[in-house]
Design a protein around this motif. Structure first.
Motif, mmCIF file in Angstrom:
data_model
loop_
_atom_site.group_PDB
_atom_site.id
_atom_site.type_symbol
_atom_site.label_atom_id
_atom_site.label_comp_id
_atom_site.label_asym_id
_atom_site.label_seq_id
_atom_site.Cartn_x
_atom_site.Cartn_y
_atom_site.Cartn_z
ATOM 1 N N GLY A 195 -12.168 20.504 -1.865
ATOM 2 C CA GLY A 195 -12.291 19.510 -0.723
ATOM 3 C C GLY A 195 -11.397 18.482 -0.731
ATOM 4 N N TYR A 196 -11.705 17.340 0.131
ATOM 5 C CA TYR A 196 -10.674 16.236 0.227
ATOM 6 C C TYR A 196 -11.384 14.943 -0.540
ATOM 7 C CZ TYR A 196 -7.971 18.838 3.365
ATOM 8 O OH TYR A 196 -7.095 19.836 3.793
ATOM 9 N N GLN A 197 -10.576 14.070 -1.295
ATOM 10 C CA GLN A 197 -11.080 12.865 -1.793
ATOM 11 C C GLN A 197 -10.501 11.714 -1.025
ATOM 12 O OE1 GLN A 197 -13.452 12.251 -4.062
ATOM 13 N NE2 GLN A 197 -13.697 14.610 -4.300
ATOM 14 N N TYR A 198 -11.034 10.670 -0.866
ATOM 15 C CA TYR A 198 -10.443 9.519 -0.029
ATOM 16 C C TYR A 198 -10.390 8.409 -0.965
ATOM 17 C CZ TYR A 198 -11.287 12.893 3.664
ATOM 18 O OH TYR A 198 -11.197 13.818 4.646
ATOM 19 N N ASP A 199 -9.441 7.667 -0.863
ATOM 20 C CA ASP A 199 -9.147 6.384 -1.596
ATOM 21 C C ASP A 199 -8.938 5.271 -0.287
ATOM 22 O OD1 ASP A 199 -9.257 7.254 -3.890
ATOM 23 O OD2 ASP A 199 -7.037 7.502 -3.932
ATOM 24 N N PHE A 200 -9.942 4.157 -0.260
ATOM 25 C CA PHE A 200 -9.881 3.042 0.515
ATOM 26 C C PHE A 200 -9.447 2.112 -0.290
ATOM 27 C CE2 PHE A 200 -13.347 5.878 1.828
ATOM 28 C CZ PHE A 200 -13.388 5.725 3.471
ATOM 29 N N GLU A 201 -8.439 1.345 0.451
ATOM 30 C CA GLU A 201 -7.691 0.329 -0.330
ATOM 31 C C GLU A 201 -7.670 -0.905 0.550
ATOM 32 O OE1 GLU A 201 -4.889 3.148 -3.352
ATOM 33 O OE2 GLU A 201 -3.949 2.503 -1.092
ATOM 34 N N LYS A 202 -7.278 -2.046 -0.026
ATOM 35 C CA LYS A 202 -7.155 -3.354 0.586
ATOM 36 C C LYS A 202 -6.036 -4.135 -0.349
ATOM 37 C CE LYS A 202 -10.902 -5.754 -1.602
ATOM 38 N NZ LYS A 202 -12.138 -6.523 -1.533
ATOM 39 N N GLN A 203 -5.470 -4.914 0.458
ATOM 40 C CA GLN A 203 -4.559 -5.815 -0.347
ATOM 41 C C GLN A 203 -4.960 -6.972 -0.881
ATOM 42 O OE1 GLN A 203 -1.336 -7.489 1.984
ATOM 43 N NE2 GLN A 203 0.132 -5.659 1.552
ATOM 44 N N ASN A 204 -4.624 -7.258 -2.152
ATOM 45 C CA ASN A 204 -5.154 -8.441 -2.724
ATOM 46 C C ASN A 204 -4.346 -9.773 -2.545
ATOM 47 O OD1 ASN A 204 -2.814 -8.318 -4.560
ATOM 48 N ND2 ASN A 204 -3.928 -7.307 -6.247
ATOM 49 N N THR A 205 -4.673 -10.692 -3.229
ATOM 50 C CA THR A 205 -3.838 -12.060 -2.832
ATOM 51 C C THR A 205 -2.209 -12.038 -3.444
ATOM 52 O OG1 THR A 205 -4.720 -13.009 -4.965
ATOM 53 C CG2 THR A 205 -5.785 -13.350 -3.010
ATOM 54 N N GLU A 206 -1.920 -11.224 -4.063
ATOM 55 C CA GLU A 206 -0.732 -10.823 -4.660
ATOM 56 C C GLU A 206 -0.012 -9.835 -3.768
ATOM 57 O OE1 GLU A 206 -1.029 -9.777 -8.727
ATOM 58 O OE2 GLU A 206 -1.584 -11.731 -9.249
ATOM 59 N N GLY A 207 -0.703 -9.301 -2.719
ATOM 60 C CA GLY A 207 0.285 -8.333 -1.790
ATOM 61 C C GLY A 207 0.036 -6.920 -2.392
ATOM 62 N N LYS A 208 -0.730 -6.507 -3.482
ATOM 63 C CA LYS A 208 -0.863 -5.302 -4.004
ATOM 64 C C LYS A 208 -2.078 -4.716 -3.547
ATOM 65 C CE LYS A 208 1.585 -6.223 -8.252
ATOM 66 N NZ LYS A 208 1.526 -6.408 -9.747
ATOM 67 N N PHE A 209 -1.855 -3.497 -3.485
ATOM 68 C CA PHE A 209 -3.181 -2.574 -2.783
ATOM 69 C C PHE A 209 -4.101 -2.409 -4.021
ATOM 70 C CE2 PHE A 209 -0.604 -1.654 0.960
ATOM 71 C CZ PHE A 209 -1.586 -1.911 1.922
ATOM 72 N N GLU A 210 -5.378 -2.538 -3.840
ATOM 73 C CA GLU A 210 -6.563 -2.296 -4.729
ATOM 74 C C GLU A 210 -7.518 -1.454 -4.179
ATOM 75 O OE1 GLU A 210 -8.066 -6.096 -5.764
ATOM 76 O OE2 GLU A 210 -6.356 -6.254 -7.519
ATOM 77 N N ARG A 211 -8.082 -0.420 -4.932
ATOM 78 C CA ARG A 211 -8.781 0.610 -4.325
ATOM 79 C C ARG A 211 -10.163 -0.035 -4.196
ATOM 80 N NH1 ARG A 211 -9.224 6.051 -7.417
ATOM 81 N NH2 ARG A 211 -10.515 4.873 -9.086
ATOM 82 N N ILE A 212 -10.953 0.134 -3.287
ATOM 83 C CA ILE A 212 -12.123 -0.370 -2.916
ATOM 84 C C ILE A 212 -13.030 0.944 -3.777
ATOM 85 C CG2 ILE A 212 -14.222 -0.525 -1.478
ATOM 86 C CD1 ILE A 212 -12.140 -1.301 0.659
ATOM 87 N N GLU A 213 -13.741 0.393 -4.749
ATOM 88 C CA GLU A 213 -14.420 1.245 -5.710
ATOM 89 C C GLU A 213 -15.964 1.557 -5.158
ATOM 90 O OE1 GLU A 213 -13.475 2.890 -7.961
ATOM 91 O OE2 GLU A 213 -11.702 1.545 -8.782
ATOM 92 N N LEU A 214 -15.963 3.025 -4.786
ATOM 93 C CA LEU A 214 -17.085 3.434 -4.226
ATOM 94 C C LEU A 214 -17.676 4.468 -5.448
ATOM 95 C CD1 LEU A 214 -15.904 4.523 -0.811
ATOM 96 C CD2 LEU A 214 -17.151 2.748 -1.430
ATOM 97 N N ASN A 215 -17.139 4.301 -6.674
ATOM 98 C CA ASN A 215 -17.985 5.067 -7.917
ATOM 99 C C ASN A 215 -18.581 4.222 -8.578
ATOM 100 O OD1 ASN A 215 -18.414 6.503 -10.035
ATOM 101 N ND2 ASN A 215 -16.069 7.106 -10.321
ATOM 102 N N PHE A 216 -19.986 4.413 -8.760
ATOM 103 C CA PHE A 216 -20.751 3.420 -9.468
ATOM 104 C C PHE A 216 -20.258 3.032 -10.897
ATOM 105 C CE2 PHE A 216 -24.352 2.471 -12.069
ATOM 106 C CZ PHE A 216 -25.098 1.392 -11.336
ATOM 107 N N SER A 217 -19.772 4.225 -11.541
ATOM 108 C CA SER A 217 -19.301 3.998 -12.905
ATOM 109 C C SER A 217 -18.121 3.218 -13.141
ATOM 110 C CB SER A 217 -19.308 5.421 -13.543
ATOM 111 O OG SER A 217 -17.936 6.120 -13.049
#
Length: 219
Positions: A195-217
């Motif tokens: 199947g496919y896995q999806y990463d949702f990312e947003k930019q932090n205050t330093e301009g770097k992309f951080e993943r929006i964690e959807l994995n509980f662990s």
């Protein structure tokens, strides 16, 4: 015999029967106290568990909806990009979408599993025979390295990266067992798309992309 009156009297003034009445009364109170504590604990436990499980079910439902919507919309945009010529025709499905404001990104990754069919068994027999009969006698260090690439994991499967490392040494030897073993090993390989896995990312205050964690662990 009123228990209230007995409890007010000094212990040394009580008869044996009266002492037994008092002790039984105290035991009863202790049992009732423990029973109340048990009921209170179980009520709080069950209430908290019910709240958590209900929330987990809600999140599971929304997560399933999110993945379904994401897959549908990513498929739609990949098709549009294909029509625009922005994705090569040999694309395997991994790509990303970037928001116009450059602060959000969604990445799609293929979730695959390497598989080797029955030909790999014969391949390993030939390769092992060659390595033990020839290489081990001439170069023990090289033998240890090459044989290490063929170690299977706990599930009994070959490791893809290790096999690729082994194949990179194909030109080292001309022995027919080595050549035929590697040929069969390559032919036995296939890549199963789970199947496919999806990463949702947003930019932090330093301009770097951080993943929006959807994995509980991972939180």
């Amino acid at each position: 015999m009123n228990i209230g009156d007995l409890l007010k009297r000094p212990i040394d003034e009580l008869t044996t029967d009266e002492m037994e009445v008092v002790l039984n009364h105290k035991k009863k109170l202790q049992i009732e106290k423990q029973e109340k504590e048990r009921r209170d604990y179980e009520l709080e436990r069950d209430t908290d568990m019910g709240e958590l499980v209900d929330l987990a079910i809600e999140i599971e439902s929304k997560a399933a909806l999110l993945k379904q919507l994401t897959h549908s919309k990513m498929e739609k945009h990949q098709e549009k990009l294909n029509n625009y010529g922005k994705i090569r025709s040999n694309s395997k499905g991994g790509f990303s979408l970037m928001h116009s404001n450059k602060t959000m990104r969604i990445k799609r990754r293929r979730d695959t599993q390497p598989i080797w069919d029955e030909r790999s068994t014969k391949a390993l027999e030939l390769i092992h025979a060659f390595l033990y009969d020839t290489v081990k006698k001439r170069d023990k260090d090289l033998f240890e390295m090459l044989i290490g690439f063929l170690v299977k994991n706990k599930k009994g499967d070959l490791d893809y990266a290790s096999v690729m490392n082994l194949l990179s040494h194909e030109s080292r030897f001309e022995d027919p067992r080595w050549k035929e073993g590697l040929r069969l090993l390559k032919q036995s390989y296939s890549n199963f798309l789970k199947g496919y896995q999806y990463d949702f990312e947003k930019q932090n205050t330093e301009g770097k992309f951080e993943r929006i964690e959807l994995n509980f662990s991972a939180l």
